[in-house]
Design an enzyme around this catalytic site. Structure first.
Site, PDB file in Angstrom:
ATOM      1  N   ASP A 184      31.664  31.675 -35.120  1.00 51.16           N
ATOM      2  CA  ASP A 184      30.400  31.075 -34.694  1.00 51.16           C
ATOM      3  C   ASP A 184      29.419  31.221 -35.852  1.00 51.16           C
ATOM      4  O   ASP A 184      29.043  32.351 -36.206  1.00 51.16           O
ATOM      5  CB  ASP A 184      29.854  31.772 -33.447  1.00 51.16           C
ATOM      6  CG  ASP A 184      30.763  31.616 -32.241  1.00 51.16           C
ATOM      7  OD1 ASP A 184      31.514  30.614 -32.197  1.00 51.16           O
ATOM      8  OD2 ASP A 184      30.732  32.483 -31.350  1.00 51.16           O
ATOM      9  N   ASP A 203      33.942  26.562 -21.576  1.00 54.71           N
ATOM     10  CA  ASP A 203      33.161  27.792 -21.703  1.00 54.71           C
ATOM     11  C   ASP A 203      33.004  28.347 -20.291  1.00 54.71           C
ATOM     12  O   ASP A 203      32.414  27.690 -19.424  1.00 54.71           O
ATOM     13  CB  ASP A 203      31.787  27.502 -22.306  1.00 54.71           C
ATOM     14  CG  ASP A 203      31.865  27.099 -23.773  1.00 54.71           C
ATOM     15  OD1 ASP A 203      32.791  27.559 -24.454  1.00 54.71           O
ATOM     16  OD2 ASP A 203      31.009  26.321 -24.224  1.00 54.71           O
TER      17      ASP A 203
END
Length: 258
Positions: A130, A11
């Site tokens: 997500d 990330d």
């Protein structure tokens, strides 16, 4: 049984690898190129690079950082974050990516899935989802999709959207449980199994990895084709080689590093 893949996730925010809990409280985890090279050397099957603020900041992916990271790798490399069109995907492929991951743009303009797939092949297009449950007792079918780095609810249900993404030409689904993300308490096997059962394409489980048993569970109970982790690899809680050795002992077919 097909070999299961272990994927290390980066990330990336402002050119640095970061990791938090449930998409917040981010802490620094290092330089993307260095972190990617370390995980690849330890036996990761793939690396996923997610520019987690690109969509929220309304900008494209950090191409120079992608290129520098790709130069360190000889395993499949997926890049996501800020990719909105086939032309933007092309720039990411030119920078060294083997696959691209799209999330917010796919929901806003679902036709982009097929456009990128037609140009680069369906196998190169991952649709990232997500998802967050409405509550512990809510039905799994009600798990909702979020976009913009987990900031905005869409009103779409995860299972329904996964099926549409497949129909539109996605080659894989990257399913992240926002409830489990960064907790190291285990993957959401129920959600993963529901999506894996609903589609024919591979599903990558993400969110909640804390130990080898969690991977065994998501492969068996969650029916995942691959599992992704970040913090347990970045911060030395586990390395890919030892994880794969434990999985092999548990009867999970994995490719052991040389």
């Amino acid at each position: 049984m097909l070999t299961k893949r272990i994927i290390a996730c980066l990330d990336v925010k402002a050119g640095r690898v970061v990791k938090g809990v449930q998409f917040v409280d981010l802490i620094d985890a290092g330089d993307p190129a260095e972190v990617a090279a370390r995980h690849a050397a330890a036996g990761a099957d793939e690396i996923v690079f997610l520019d987690i603020t690109a969509t929220h900041e309304a900008r494209g992916t950090l191409i120079p950082t992608v290129k520098r990271t790709a130069q360190q790798l000889f395993i499949p490399f997926t890049v996501g974050g800020g990719i909105r069109t086939a032309d933007e995907a092309s720039a990411v492929f030119d920078a060294g990516a083997d696959k691209i991951s799209i999330n917010s743009a796919a929901l806003a303009h679902p036709e982009v899935i097929g456009e990128i797939g037609a140009k680069f092949g369906a196998q190169a297009v991952i649709v990232a989802i997500d998802a967050r449950r409405a509550g512990p007792s809510s039905p799994i079918e009600a798990a909702q999709v979020f976009v913009s780095g987990g900031r905005k609810p869409t009103g779409r249900h995860a299972i329904e959207w996964a099926k549409e993404a497949e129909d539109r030409g996605a080659g894989e689904i990257l399913l992240t449980s926002m409830d489990a993300d960064g907790t190291r308490a285990g993957f959401d096997c129920e959600l993963t199994a529901a999506v894996s059962t609903a589609v024919q394409i591979p599903v990558i489980a993400s969110g909640g990895a804390g130990n080898a048993q969690h991977f065994t569970q998501v492969f068996r109970e969650g029916k995942a084709d691959a599992a992704l982790a970040a913090s347990i690899f970045h911060f030395g809680i586990a390395d890919v080689r030892s994880l794969k050795e434990e999985l092999r002992r548990d009867g999970i077919p994995v490719r052991l590093p040389c």
